[in-house]
Design a protein around this motif. Structure first.
Motif, PDB file in Angstrom:
ATOM      1  N   GLY A 150      -0.199   0.514  15.627  1.00 60.94           N
ATOM      2  CA  GLY A 150       0.273   0.716  14.262  1.00 60.94           C
ATOM      3  C   GLY A 150      -0.219   2.043  13.705  1.00 60.94           C
ATOM      4  O   GLY A 150      -0.715   2.906  14.435  1.00 60.94           O
ATOM      5  N   GLU A 190      -9.362  -3.976   7.212  1.00 57.87           N
ATOM      6  CA  GLU A 190      -9.708  -3.640   5.822  1.00 57.87           C
ATOM      7  C   GLU A 190      -9.214  -2.210   5.563  1.00 57.87           C
ATOM      8  O   GLU A 190      -8.090  -2.015   5.169  1.00 57.87           O
ATOM      9  CB  GLU A 190     -11.224  -3.789   5.649  1.00 57.87           C
ATOM     10  CG  GLU A 190     -11.721  -3.468   4.265  1.00 57.87           C
ATOM     11  CD  GLU A 190     -11.626  -4.602   3.253  1.00 57.87           C
ATOM     12  OE1 GLU A 190     -11.182  -5.699   3.596  1.00 57.87           O
ATOM     13  OE2 GLU A 190     -11.982  -4.369   2.094  1.00 57.87           O
ATOM     14  N   PHE A 249      -4.173  -7.830  -1.537  1.00 53.59           N
ATOM     15  CA  PHE A 249      -5.455  -7.814  -0.826  1.00 53.59           C
ATOM     16  C   PHE A 249      -6.136  -9.182  -0.807  1.00 53.59           C
ATOM     17  O   PHE A 249      -7.140  -9.353  -0.122  1.00 53.59           O
ATOM     18  CB  PHE A 249      -6.382  -6.757  -1.420  1.00 53.59           C
ATOM     19  CG  PHE A 249      -5.966  -5.344  -1.103  1.00 53.59           C
ATOM     20  CD1 PHE A 249      -4.939  -5.081  -0.208  1.00 53.59           C
ATOM     21  CD2 PHE A 249      -6.605  -4.271  -1.692  1.00 53.59           C
ATOM     22  CE1 PHE A 249      -4.537  -3.784   0.084  1.00 53.59           C
ATOM     23  CE2 PHE A 249      -6.221  -2.966  -1.403  1.00 53.59           C
ATOM     24  CZ  PHE A 249      -5.183  -2.719  -0.516  1.00 53.59           C
ATOM     25  N   CYS A 256     -12.559   3.320   3.661  1.00 51.92           N
ATOM     26  CA  CYS A 256     -12.416   4.759   3.922  1.00 51.92           C
ATOM     27  C   CYS A 256     -11.776   5.531   2.783  1.00 51.92           C
ATOM     28  O   CYS A 256     -11.462   6.706   2.933  1.00 51.92           O
ATOM     29  CB  CYS A 256     -11.563   4.941   5.183  1.00 51.92           C
ATOM     30  SG  CYS A 256      -9.983   4.082   5.103  1.00 51.92           S
ATOM     31  N   GLY A 257     -11.560   4.883   1.646  1.00 50.30           N
ATOM     32  CA  GLY A 257     -10.817   5.574   0.588  1.00 50.30           C
ATOM     33  C   GLY A 257      -9.344   5.701   0.946  1.00 50.30           C
ATOM     34  O   GLY A 257      -8.870   5.080   1.902  1.00 50.30           O
ATOM     35  N   MET A 258      -8.631   6.509   0.164  1.00 46.26           N
ATOM     36  CA  MET A 258      -7.210   6.747   0.470  1.00 46.26           C
ATOM     37  C   MET A 258      -7.102   7.634   1.697  1.00 46.26           C
ATOM     38  O   MET A 258      -7.964   8.482   1.924  1.00 46.26           O
ATOM     39  CB  MET A 258      -6.540   7.519  -0.683  1.00 46.26           C
ATOM     40  CG  MET A 258      -6.316   6.737  -1.945  1.00 46.26           C
ATOM     41  SD  MET A 258      -5.333   5.265  -1.657  1.00 46.26           S
ATOM     42  CE  MET A 258      -3.806   5.949  -1.042  1.00 46.26           C
ATOM     43  N   PHE A 259      -6.037   7.445   2.448  1.00 49.76           N
ATOM     44  CA  PHE A 259      -5.792   8.371   3.544  1.00 49.76           C
ATOM     45  C   PHE A 259      -5.376   9.725   2.938  1.00 49.76           C
ATOM     46  O   PHE A 259      -4.398   9.809   2.175  1.00 49.76           O
ATOM     47  CB  PHE A 259      -4.693   7.852   4.476  1.00 49.76           C
ATOM     48  CG  PHE A 259      -5.048   6.544   5.152  1.00 49.76           C
ATOM     49  CD1 PHE A 259      -6.346   6.289   5.586  1.00 49.76           C
ATOM     50  CD2 PHE A 259      -4.082   5.569   5.359  1.00 49.76           C
ATOM     51  CE1 PHE A 259      -6.678   5.095   6.207  1.00 49.76           C
ATOM     52  CE2 PHE A 259      -4.397   4.361   5.981  1.00 49.76           C
ATOM     53  CZ  PHE A 259      -5.699   4.131   6.401  1.00 49.76           C
ATOM     54  N   ILE A 317      -2.701   3.239  11.083  1.00 46.61           N
ATOM     55  CA  ILE A 317      -4.112   3.639  11.189  1.00 46.61           C
ATOM     56  C   ILE A 317      -4.693   3.138  12.516  1.00 46.61           C
ATOM     57  O   ILE A 317      -5.582   3.777  13.094  1.00 46.61           O
ATOM     58  CB  ILE A 317      -4.959   3.165   9.973  1.00 46.61           C
ATOM     59  CG1 ILE A 317      -6.299   3.906   9.936  1.00 46.61           C
ATOM     60  CG2 ILE A 317      -5.195   1.666   9.989  1.00 46.61           C
ATOM     61  CD1 ILE A 317      -6.191   5.412   9.829  1.00 46.61           C
ATOM     62  N   PRO A 347       1.063 -15.150   8.163  1.00 46.42           N
ATOM     63  CA  PRO A 347       0.804 -14.654   9.529  1.00 46.42           C
ATOM     64  C   PRO A 347      -0.351 -13.665   9.584  1.00 46.42           C
ATOM     65  O   PRO A 347      -1.102 -13.635  10.574  1.00 46.42           O
ATOM     66  CB  PRO A 347       2.120 -13.980   9.944  1.00 46.42           C
ATOM     67  CG  PRO A 347       2.938 -13.838   8.712  1.00 46.42           C
ATOM     68  CD  PRO A 347       2.436 -14.830   7.714  1.00 46.42           C
TER      69      PRO A 347
HETATM   70  N1  LIG Z   1      -6.727   3.397   2.853  1.00 48.95           N
HETATM   71  C1  LIG Z   1      -5.424   3.580   2.790  1.00 48.95           C
HETATM   72  O1  LIG Z   1      -4.949   4.585   2.189  1.00 48.95           O
HETATM   73  C2  LIG Z   1      -4.493   2.619   3.495  1.00 48.95           C
HETATM   74  C3  LIG Z   1      -3.118   2.849   3.511  1.00 48.95           C
HETATM   75  C4  LIG Z   1      -2.303   1.994   4.237  1.00 48.95           C
HETATM   76  C5  LIG Z   1      -2.853   0.895   4.896  1.00 48.95           C
HETATM   77  N2  LIG Z   1      -4.194   0.672   4.836  1.00 48.95           N
HETATM   78  C6  LIG Z   1      -4.794  -0.513   5.523  1.00 48.95           C
HETATM   79  O2  LIG Z   1      -4.822  -0.250   6.932  1.00 48.95           O
HETATM   80  C7  LIG Z   1      -4.620  -1.476   7.651  1.00 48.95           C
HETATM   81  C8  LIG Z   1      -3.508  -1.292   8.655  1.00 48.95           C
HETATM   82  O3  LIG Z   1      -2.349  -0.892   7.955  1.00 48.95           O
HETATM   83  P1  LIG Z   1      -1.205  -0.054   8.681  1.00 48.95           P
HETATM   84  O4  LIG Z   1      -0.297   0.430   7.607  1.00 48.95           O
HETATM   85  O5  LIG Z   1      -1.827   0.906   9.624  1.00 48.95           O
HETATM   86  O6  LIG Z   1      -0.500  -1.213   9.501  1.00 48.95           O
HETATM   87  P2  LIG Z   1       0.928  -1.209  10.207  1.00 48.95           P
HETATM   88  O7  LIG Z   1       1.121   0.031  10.965  1.00 48.95           O
HETATM   89  O8  LIG Z   1       1.975  -1.600   9.205  1.00 48.95           O
HETATM   90  O9  LIG Z   1       0.770  -2.469  11.173  1.00 48.95           O
HETATM   91  C9  LIG Z   1      -0.230  -2.473  12.179  1.00 48.95           C
HETATM   92  C10 LIG Z   1       0.161  -3.407  13.279  1.00 48.95           C
HETATM   93  O10 LIG Z   1      -0.006  -4.749  12.832  1.00 48.95           O
HETATM   94  C11 LIG Z   1       0.706  -5.555  13.761  1.00 48.95           C
HETATM   95  N3  LIG Z   1       1.250  -6.684  13.007  1.00 48.95           N
HETATM   96  C12 LIG Z   1       2.207  -6.665  12.059  1.00 48.95           C
HETATM   97  N4  LIG Z   1       2.414  -7.920  11.596  1.00 48.95           N
HETATM   98  C13 LIG Z   1       1.551  -8.715  12.268  1.00 48.95           C
HETATM   99  C14 LIG Z   1       1.291 -10.106  12.250  1.00 48.95           C
HETATM  100  N5  LIG Z   1       1.964 -10.941  11.468  1.00 48.95           N
HETATM  101  N6  LIG Z   1       0.330 -10.595  13.075  1.00 48.95           N
HETATM  102  C15 LIG Z   1      -0.345  -9.774  13.886  1.00 48.95           C
HETATM  103  N7  LIG Z   1      -0.117  -8.448  13.965  1.00 48.95           N
HETATM  104  C16 LIG Z   1       0.813  -7.945  13.153  1.00 48.95           C
HETATM  105  C17 LIG Z   1       1.776  -4.682  14.418  1.00 48.95           C
HETATM  106  O11 LIG Z   1       1.417  -4.525  15.779  1.00 48.95           O
HETATM  107  P3  LIG Z   1       2.257  -5.162  16.989  1.00 48.95           P
HETATM  108  O12 LIG Z   1       3.695  -5.155  16.581  1.00 48.95           O
HETATM  109  O13 LIG Z   1       1.957  -4.214  18.114  1.00 48.95           O
HETATM  110  O14 LIG Z   1       1.712  -6.524  17.185  1.00 48.95           O
HETATM  111  C18 LIG Z   1       1.614  -3.351  13.705  1.00 48.95           C
HETATM  112  O15 LIG Z   1       1.840  -2.234  14.519  1.00 48.95           O
HETATM  113  C19 LIG Z   1      -4.315  -2.560   6.615  1.00 48.95           C
HETATM  114  O16 LIG Z   1      -5.473  -3.336   6.432  1.00 48.95           O
HETATM  115  C20 LIG Z   1      -3.987  -1.781   5.354  1.00 48.95           C
HETATM  116  O17 LIG Z   1      -4.385  -2.460   4.170  1.00 48.95           O
HETATM  117  C21 LIG Z   1      -5.009   1.507   4.162  1.00 48.95           C
END
Ligand SMILES: NC(=O)c1ccc[n+]([C@@H]2O[C@H](COP(=O)([O-])OP(=O)(O)OC[C@H]3O[C@@H](n4cnc5c(N)ncnc54)[C@H](OP(=O)(O)O)[C@@H]3O)[C@@H](O)[C@H]2O)c1
Length: 320
Positions: free
Chosen positions: A13, A113, A129, A157-160, A15, A88
């Motif tokens: 995915g 997280e 959240f 980690c703060g905002m990306f 991050i 899920p």
């Molecule tokens: N700090 C920030 O600015 C910021 C911004 C965005 C997100 N985040 C956080 O970073 C984390 C990851 O977010 P992301 O945007 O990187 O995620 P993402 O790319 O949307 O998803 C990550 C992976 O999760 C798996 N997935 C999706 N639905 C699932 C399910 N029901 N069960 C199990 N696996 C599932 C998929 O992998 P597969 O298809 O390969 O199984 C997907 O590639 C989250 O906790 C989010 O809150 C933080």
């Protein structure tokens, strides 16, 4: 004891891929074994001359999860899964932890997280959240039951920082986002606008996604995991970020400062407004102080990663 055999759930995915790359960057140095867990078959993830196989798992099938974790003798799980459906998201992480707790080599877990502020601090305001909380409760219970052989860390980690690259027109401008999606948040440098929660004097934390990967990889080589790891490339006020954006773009921005009432008026429960509403919930958490940095940046102190600051990022993608 340091991590040696590491599984990254959701590591293909956004991050997640940065974290896998961070780990692949140190794989040879520390003779690590790295696997990516996915709901589907995929080719290996390759980076910096190393690779990690992608292993298909069914998060609803404990026996198959146990089999994979046992087969690779996994000691550490880093979850980077996501999704907008709570059920899920919650059950996949809890099933993974329960399966892992039966595996003799297993002893570390980081839940998904990686938020701007710890989910426990902001979940009253940021409803999405709330789905991050059950795994934290399960992790605390596991730690109580196995104080000497299990540890977990809630990593923030703060905002990306990469979101500040939205709309840049450099020939290789897509690289500004890394593996993340491209959208503006608070600042839109392509339009010279800023939409700021409150008076702009609250602090905001930014970390580049590549640095998140490096910090998390380095954390796996620490002997002890603290319950919270905080990292940042930069912590400063939103007004200071605004000044940096204006400087690099060479013009004053059209700025809207949003009072609490302004933000509440923009909130909506309409499904098509879900993302905008999520942003507004974050704005409220910022205005009300829920999103304030309440812990030291311990990961910055504990590992030898020199993260990129906002100025450097802005010059790279918006400078002449
Ligand atoms: N700090 C920030 O600015 C910021 C911004 C965005 C997100 N985040 C956080 O970073 C984390 C990851 O977010 P992301 O945007 O990187 O995620 P993402 O790319 O949307 O998803 C990550 C992976 O999760 C798996 N997935 C999706 N639905 C699932 C399910 N029901 N069960 C199990 N696996 C599932 C998929 O992998 P597969 O298809 O390969 O199984 C997907 O590639 C989250 O906790 C989010 O809150 C933080």
């Amino acid at each position: 004891m340091k991590s040696q055999r590491i599984a990254i759930a959701g590591g293909q995915g956004k991050i997640g891929k940065h974290i896998v790359e961070g780990l692949l960057g140190i794989k040879q140095l520390y003779s690590l074994e790295i696997i990516v867990l996915s709901r589907s078959e995929s080719p290996d993830v390759s980076y910096a001359g190393s690779s990690a196989p992608v292993i298909a798992v069914d998060y609803n099938d404990q026996a198959s999860l146990q089999e994979v974790l046992n087969r690779y003798k996994i000691d550490t799980i880093i979850s980077t899964t996501s999704g907008f459906s709570p059920d899920p998201f919650i059950s996949s992480q809890i099933n993974l932890l329960q399966a892992a707790l039966t595996v003799p080599t297993f002893r570390r877990f980081a839940p998904s997280e990686f938020t701007a502020a710890p989910s426990e601090q902001v979940a009253d305001k940021v409803k999405l959240f709330q789905m991050k909380l059950p795994i934290i409760h399960s992790l605390r219970k596991a730690k109580q039951e196995r104080p000497d052989s299990f540890e977990f860390s809630i990593i923030n980690c703060g905002m990306f920082m990469n979101y500040l690259g939205y709309g840049n027109t450099k020939p290789d401008g897509h690289k500004a986002f890394g593996h993340l999606g491209a959208f503006p948040y608070i600042y839109d440098l392509s339009k010279h606008t800023a939409d700021i929660p409150g008076d702009g004097e609250k602090q905001i934390m930014y970390t580049h996604a590549d640095d998140v990967g490096k910090f998390v990889a380095a954390a796996t080589q620490l002997d002890v995991w603290e319950e919270h790891f905080e990292m940042a490339g930069e912590v400063t006020t939103m007004n200071e970020i605004l000044r940096m954006c204006e400087d690099v773009c060479g013009s004053k921005f059209d700025v809207k400062y949003n009072s609490r009432e302004d933000v509440v008026a923009r909130m909506s429960s309409a499904p098509e407004k879900a993302i905008e509403n999520f942003f507004m919930e974050n704005y409220l958490a910022i205005i009300d102080g829920d999103a304030d940095l309440k812990r030291p940046l311990n990961l910055n102190e504990l590992v030898d990663v020199k993260p990129m600051g906002v100025q450097e990022y802005l010059l790279r993608w918006w400078g002449n």
